[in-house]
Design a protein around this motif. Structure first.
Motif, PDB file in Angstrom:
ATOM      1  N   MET A 483      57.189  15.958  60.797  1.00  0.00           N
ATOM      2  CA  MET A 483      57.136  17.141  61.655  1.00  0.00           C
ATOM      3  C   MET A 483      58.366  18.058  61.400  1.00  0.00           C
ATOM      4  SD  MET A 483      55.390  16.233  65.121  1.00  0.00           S
ATOM      5  CE  MET A 483      53.641  15.574  65.022  1.00  0.00           C
ATOM      6  N   SER A 484      59.701  17.556  60.597  1.00  0.00           N
ATOM      7  CA  SER A 484      60.405  18.562  60.037  1.00  0.00           C
ATOM      8  C   SER A 484      60.088  19.469  59.123  1.00  0.00           C
ATOM      9  CB  SER A 484      61.555  17.705  59.644  1.00  0.00           C
ATOM     10  OG  SER A 484      61.158  16.865  58.497  1.00  0.00           O
ATOM     11  N   LEU A 485      58.778  19.255  58.462  1.00  0.00           N
ATOM     12  CA  LEU A 485      58.316  20.108  57.423  1.00  0.00           C
ATOM     13  C   LEU A 485      57.562  21.356  58.161  1.00  0.00           C
ATOM     14  CD1 LEU A 485      56.598  17.341  55.068  1.00  0.00           C
ATOM     15  CD2 LEU A 485      58.630  18.617  54.742  1.00  0.00           C
ATOM     16  N   PHE A 486      57.411  21.313  59.410  1.00  0.00           N
ATOM     17  CA  PHE A 486      56.440  22.059  60.030  1.00  0.00           C
ATOM     18  C   PHE A 486      57.188  23.687  59.937  1.00  0.00           C
ATOM     19  CE2 PHE A 486      53.995  19.375  63.214  1.00  0.00           C
ATOM     20  CZ  PHE A 486      53.490  18.763  62.036  1.00  0.00           C
ATOM     21  N   PRO A 487      56.452  24.759  59.812  1.00  0.00           N
ATOM     22  CA  PRO A 487      56.903  26.087  59.584  1.00  0.00           C
ATOM     23  C   PRO A 487      58.011  26.406  60.728  1.00  0.00           C
ATOM     24  CG  PRO A 487      54.399  26.047  59.170  1.00  0.00           C
ATOM     25  CD  PRO A 487      54.753  24.711  59.845  1.00  0.00           C
ATOM     26  N   ASP A 488      57.687  26.032  61.936  1.00  0.00           N
ATOM     27  CA  ASP A 488      58.666  26.418  63.005  1.00  0.00           C
ATOM     28  C   ASP A 488      60.047  26.059  62.774  1.00  0.00           C
ATOM     29  OD1 ASP A 488      57.705  23.780  63.900  1.00  0.00           O
ATOM     30  OD2 ASP A 488      59.121  24.019  65.601  1.00  0.00           O
ATOM     31  N   VAL A 489      60.134  24.846  61.946  1.00  0.00           N
ATOM     32  CA  VAL A 489      61.438  24.225  61.809  1.00  0.00           C
ATOM     33  C   VAL A 489      62.092  25.485  61.021  1.00  0.00           C
ATOM     34  CG1 VAL A 489      62.760  22.661  60.415  1.00  0.00           C
ATOM     35  CG2 VAL A 489      60.935  21.915  61.938  1.00  0.00           C
ATOM     36  N   TYR A 490      61.652  25.855  59.965  1.00  0.00           N
ATOM     37  CA  TYR A 490      62.404  27.083  59.190  1.00  0.00           C
ATOM     38  C   TYR A 490      62.258  28.440  59.650  1.00  0.00           C
ATOM     39  CZ  TYR A 490      61.096  23.305  55.853  1.00  0.00           C
ATOM     40  OH  TYR A 490      61.079  21.959  55.580  1.00  0.00           O
ATOM     41  N   GLU A 491      61.261  28.680  60.488  1.00  0.00           N
ATOM     42  CA  GLU A 491      61.474  29.955  61.195  1.00  0.00           C
ATOM     43  C   GLU A 491      62.462  30.175  62.172  1.00  0.00           C
ATOM     44  OE1 GLU A 491      57.679  30.198  63.384  1.00  0.00           O
ATOM     45  OE2 GLU A 491      56.631  30.430  61.626  1.00  0.00           O
ATOM     46  N   LYS A 492      62.869  28.809  63.011  1.00  0.00           N
ATOM     47  CA  LYS A 492      64.123  28.883  63.765  1.00  0.00           C
ATOM     48  C   LYS A 492      65.330  28.741  62.856  1.00  0.00           C
ATOM     49  CE  LYS A 492      61.918  26.873  67.722  1.00  0.00           C
ATOM     50  NZ  LYS A 492      62.057  25.779  68.821  1.00  0.00           N
ATOM     51  N   SER A 493      65.266  28.011  61.955  1.00  0.00           N
ATOM     52  CA  SER A 493      66.665  27.810  61.042  1.00  0.00           C
ATOM     53  C   SER A 493      66.846  29.167  60.690  1.00  0.00           C
ATOM     54  CB  SER A 493      66.562  26.543  60.167  1.00  0.00           C
ATOM     55  OG  SER A 493      65.493  26.945  59.539  1.00  0.00           O
ATOM     56  N   ALA A 494      65.941  30.317  60.148  1.00  0.00           N
ATOM     57  CA  ALA A 494      66.222  31.302  59.499  1.00  0.00           C
ATOM     58  C   ALA A 494      66.851  32.343  60.438  1.00  0.00           C
ATOM     59  CB  ALA A 494      64.712  32.003  59.417  1.00  0.00           C
ATOM     60  N   GLU A 495      66.804  32.114  61.716  1.00  0.00           N
ATOM     61  CA  GLU A 495      67.404  32.918  62.826  1.00  0.00           C
ATOM     62  C   GLU A 495      69.039  32.431  62.849  1.00  0.00           C
ATOM     63  OE1 GLU A 495      65.632  32.545  66.440  1.00  0.00           O
ATOM     64  OE2 GLU A 495      63.582  33.053  65.993  1.00  0.00           O
ATOM     65  N   PHE A 496      69.286  31.438  62.171  1.00  0.00           N
ATOM     66  CA  PHE A 496      70.685  31.059  61.943  1.00  0.00           C
ATOM     67  C   PHE A 496      71.253  30.913  60.560  1.00  0.00           C
ATOM     68  CE2 PHE A 496      69.170  29.914  66.232  1.00  0.00           C
ATOM     69  CZ  PHE A 496      70.311  29.896  66.992  1.00  0.00           C
ATOM     70  N   GLY A 497      70.534  31.559  59.826  1.00  0.00           N
ATOM     71  CA  GLY A 497      71.189  31.583  58.480  1.00  0.00           C
ATOM     72  C   GLY A 497      70.435  31.020  57.329  1.00  0.00           C
ATOM     73  N   SER A 498      69.297  30.270  57.617  1.00  0.00           N
ATOM     74  CA  SER A 498      68.764  29.695  56.507  1.00  0.00           C
ATOM     75  C   SER A 498      67.175  29.534  56.921  1.00  0.00           C
ATOM     76  CB  SER A 498      69.373  28.329  55.985  1.00  0.00           C
ATOM     77  OG  SER A 498      68.561  27.875  54.987  1.00  0.00           O
ATOM     78  N   ASP A 499      66.294  30.003  55.809  1.00  0.00           N
ATOM     79  CA  ASP A 499      64.902  29.743  55.945  1.00  0.00           C
ATOM     80  C   ASP A 499      64.266  28.616  55.005  1.00  0.00           C
ATOM     81  OD1 ASP A 499      65.000  31.084  53.525  1.00  0.00           O
ATOM     82  OD2 ASP A 499      63.333  32.656  54.023  1.00  0.00           O
ATOM     83  N   LYS A 500      65.153  28.041  54.451  1.00  0.00           N
ATOM     84  CA  LYS A 500      65.012  26.949  53.567  1.00  0.00           C
ATOM     85  C   LYS A 500      65.564  25.451  54.247  1.00  0.00           C
ATOM     86  CE  LYS A 500      63.527  29.679  50.121  1.00  0.00           C
ATOM     87  NZ  LYS A 500      62.269  29.248  49.622  1.00  0.00           N
ATOM     88  N   SER A 501      66.313  25.378  54.905  1.00  0.00           N
ATOM     89  CA  SER A 501      66.970  24.096  55.277  1.00  0.00           C
ATOM     90  C   SER A 501      67.831  24.259  56.665  1.00  0.00           C
ATOM     91  CB  SER A 501      67.761  23.770  54.328  1.00  0.00           C
ATOM     92  OG  SER A 501      68.569  22.571  54.743  1.00  0.00           O
ATOM     93  N   PRO A 502      67.291  23.282  57.530  1.00  0.00           N
ATOM     94  CA  PRO A 502      68.572  23.528  58.771  1.00  0.00           C
ATOM     95  C   PRO A 502      69.753  22.869  58.462  1.00  0.00           C
ATOM     96  CG  PRO A 502      66.645  21.654  58.689  1.00  0.00           C
ATOM     97  CD  PRO A 502      66.301  22.375  57.954  1.00  0.00           C
ATOM     98  N   TYR A 503      69.883  22.193  57.627  1.00  0.00           N
ATOM     99  CA  TYR A 503      71.273  21.502  57.298  1.00  0.00           C
ATOM    100  C   TYR A 503      71.975  22.839  56.621  1.00  0.00           C
ATOM    101  CZ  TYR A 503      69.003  17.185  57.816  1.00  0.00           C
ATOM    102  OH  TYR A 503      68.397  16.085  57.942  1.00  0.00           O
TER     103      TYR A 503
END
Length: 655
Positions: A483-503
């Motif tokens: 579930m770390s592949l789900f789109p919402d993971v990248y949508e949220k992390s995009a707000e904090f600087g990256s739409d590719k990786s939460p790391y």
């Protein structure tokens, strides 16, 4: 007279079975024996119930139609865990459908009741004590197949009510898990065995078969369209590429020396990281890299050696499972007692063995999958046993005697002893305490993002029948698992600087934190390797149950000045655990809520740590492995003002 009416009344005995089954479920509930088998079902629940801030019918493994039904129930009637309630209800209806057919067919009603009670005891733990969506799909589809076979046994006068029930059960099973539907519906071919022997195919059978085929394929088509959006299409494809290596070991470590890692784009250390279900980083585990990785996967080849090995492993696997021998026993009894359907029973047995062999050959046989052909064959065997029960008095008694003796022996081998079950103590954590913990990590008013893994305390905050609160983890994303592949993971992390990786977002934004320490240092090493070699993990806060960690880069846009108001006190390091030194001190911040950073250097390496300040005191945990060999450590303190940093040049204490 009354006793004879009761003894021969199918409705009464079926009603007795229903009551018995309901009482059994109440007993399981009172003993807290309902449990998830894997974490997958819980995280499906979190998406259906809106735990991450949005009701989502998309969970990858189950149909979006089923997800939409769950979302509606959780949104407009959030009184319980509708997902588990539906699981139990569909299992109950499925077993009751099989019981009704067999009780009505067998002349000895008390024996039919006992037979279905034994069937329940054989599989209850798989359905109720180890709840999993694949196994619920299995029993719904198995019951649907049996009901369908019975509904059309008289083609000139098909049982329309049974056809409707069969279609509903098969549709629901297909909604839960399409791959299970493909496995189970292969058994429907049994209806054509007689036609093949007679060299004449009944067209009516094909018509009815088309009905249940459409019941599965139409929802599947809807699901394909729903998942065709760019985000979900990519998520599905990336998981498909990863699934073999991560879940089924198709890229074993013993072949890594022969792998051209430069060609793939990531190396063996990254592969180890991915095998721990950490593959959310699109920069490293990109589609292109994963496609190149699949070239090196060791997929089973059809060779004599592999076929022999699969046969050996199949025997070993089956020998250790009581459920397999129960299925074999029932099929054998049905073969003895039902002369007219022996070819159908033989076909069912052969298909059961073939599907088991296929799963073992492809190394895809965890119990929740491996038992599927056994349960389906067991259900069909039970049906044909009931159909032949009244045909031959002598053979019937002989089969009953063999069945009871062998059945008692088989059940005695089982490691699931019903009477020895003990009540499970359920100690729930406080979901409010966890959200309060998240809100307390950063005292500023800035929005934060928290990377959580599948062992998050929220898992233990709800009983299995409780409905989680909506939005309780709306500021969190999963950085582990499929579930770390789900789109919402990248949508949220995009707000904090990256739409590719939460790391990557963790490195770029000071308001992103890791919660809990599972694989913590592996994540640090991955981030150092791919994003910033000068970062280190730091412990920033704990509420006694959970811990928060951050990473910070060394400030390069800072202004050095004397700031008298800081009044920095002594900085002290104490050894808190085998993993961390605790660094603490006093400081008066310029403005409450300003972010503060402690920079440490020993002359050869320099790392910066985010500091949590409260009541003019700061504390941070730094990894022992980073500084274990350092004899002299100097400290500097930074306060972030806007996008710049103020550095105190009077903090010259040596730690």
């Amino acid at each position: 007279m009354i006793i004879e009416k009761i003894r021969d009344n199918s409705k009464i005995w079926f009603g007795a079975y229903v009551v018995m089954h309901m009482l059994f479920l109440l007993w399981l509930y009172s003993m807290n024996l309902f449990q998830y088998e894997t974490i997958d079902d819980f995280y499906q629940l979190t998406y259906f119930s809106g735990v991450f801030g949005e009701y989502s019918p998309f969970v990858m493994f189950s149909n979006v139609i089923y997800g939409a039904i769950m979302c509606l129930l959780f949104k407009f009637l959030p009184i319980c865990n509708w997902m588990v309630v539906a699981y139990i209800l569909i299992s109950f209806i499925s077993l009751a459908s099989i019981a009704k057919i067999t009780i009505y067919k067998i002349s000895n009603k008390s024996f039919a009741f006992l037979l279905n009670a034994i069937f329940l005891l054989c599989i209850y733990s798989y359905l109720y004590e180890q709840i999993n969506f694949s196994k619920i799909a299995m029993i719904a589809l198995a019951a649907g197949v049996v009901t369908f076979i019975d509904a059309i046994h008289d083609l000139d006068n098909p049982n329309k009510a049974e056809l409707i029930i069969a279609t509903i059960l098969i549709t629901w099973g297909g909604l839960l898990r399409f791959k299970v539907a493909a496995m189970v519906l292969a058994f429907v071919v049994v209806i054509f065995v007689e036609d093949i022997l007679n060299r004449k195919i009944e067209i009516k059978k094909i018509k009815y078969l088309l009905i249940i085929a459409l019941a599965v394929m139409i929802p599947w088509g809807v699901n394909q369209v729903a998942y065709s959006s760019e985000g979900w299409s990519e998520a599905n494809y990336r998981f498909k590429l990863l699934n073999g290596a991560v879940d089924y070991g198709t890229l074993p470590e013993e072949i890594w020396d022969s792998v051209d890692w430069d060609d793939i784009g990531f190396d063996s250390d990254d592969m180890v990281f991915a095998l721990g279900w950490h593959f959310s980083d699109k920069n490293v585990f990109s589609v292109d890299a994963l496609e190149r990785m699949t070239k090196y996967e060791q997929k089973p080849e059809v060779s004599l050696h592999n076929l022999k090995e699969a046969a050996k492993n199949s025997v070993k696997y089956c020998m250790t499972h009581v459920l397999f021998w129960t299925a074999v026993l029932v099929l054998l009894l049905a073969f003895v007692i039902n002369i007219s359907k022996r070819w159908e029973i033989a076909f069912t047995t052969l298909l059961m063995l073939m599907e088991t062999y296929y799963l073992v050959f492809n190394n895809r046989y965890p119990d929740r999958v491996g038992i599927i052909p056994w349960v389906v064959a067991l259900s069909i065997g039970l049906y044909y046993f009931a159909c032949g029960y009244n045909e031959n008095q002598y053979k019937r008694k002989k089969a009953m005697t063999i069945g009871f003796i062998a059945g008692a022996f088989v059940l005695s081998l089982s490691d699931r002893h019903l009477l020895s079950s003990e009540k499970i103590d359920v100690n729930l954590s406080d979901s409010t305490a966890f959200t309060t913990f998240l809100d307390t990590i950063d005292p500023s008013d800035n929005a934060d993002l928290f990377l959580i893994n599948y062992t998050t305390p929220i898992l233990d905050a709800y009983g299995i029948f409780q409905c989680p609160e909506f939005g309780v983890l709306d500021n969190c994303v999963l950085d582990t698992g499929c579930m770390s592949l789900f789109p919402d993971v990248y949508e949220k992390s995009a707000e904090f600087g990256s739409d590719k990786s939460p790391y990557e977002a963790l490195v770029k934004n000071d308001h992103v934190y890791i919660i809990d320490e599972r694989y913590l240092f592996e994540k640090r090493d991955f981030i150092r390797k791919h994003y910033d070699e000068d970062i280190d993990i730091s412990w920033v806060y704990s509420d006694g149950n959970s811990d928060a960690y951050s990473v910070a880069t060394n400030p390069d846009n800072w202004e050095e000045k004397d700031i008298a108001d800081w009044e920095i006190g002594d900085v002290v390091i104490t050894e808190n655990s085998l993993s961390y030194y605790m660094v603490s001190g006093k400081i008066d911040l310029l403005t409450p809520g300003d972010m503060c950073f402690l920079q440490l250097t020993d002359g050869t390496k320099t790392y910066t740590y985010e500091v949590r300040v409260q009541d003019d005191e700061f504390v941070v945990g730094i990894p022992v492995d980073t500084w274990a060999n350092s004899t002299e450590i100097k400290a500097s303190l930074f306060v972030k003002v806007g996008e710049n940093y103020l550095k105190d040049n009077d903090l010259i204490g040596v730690l």
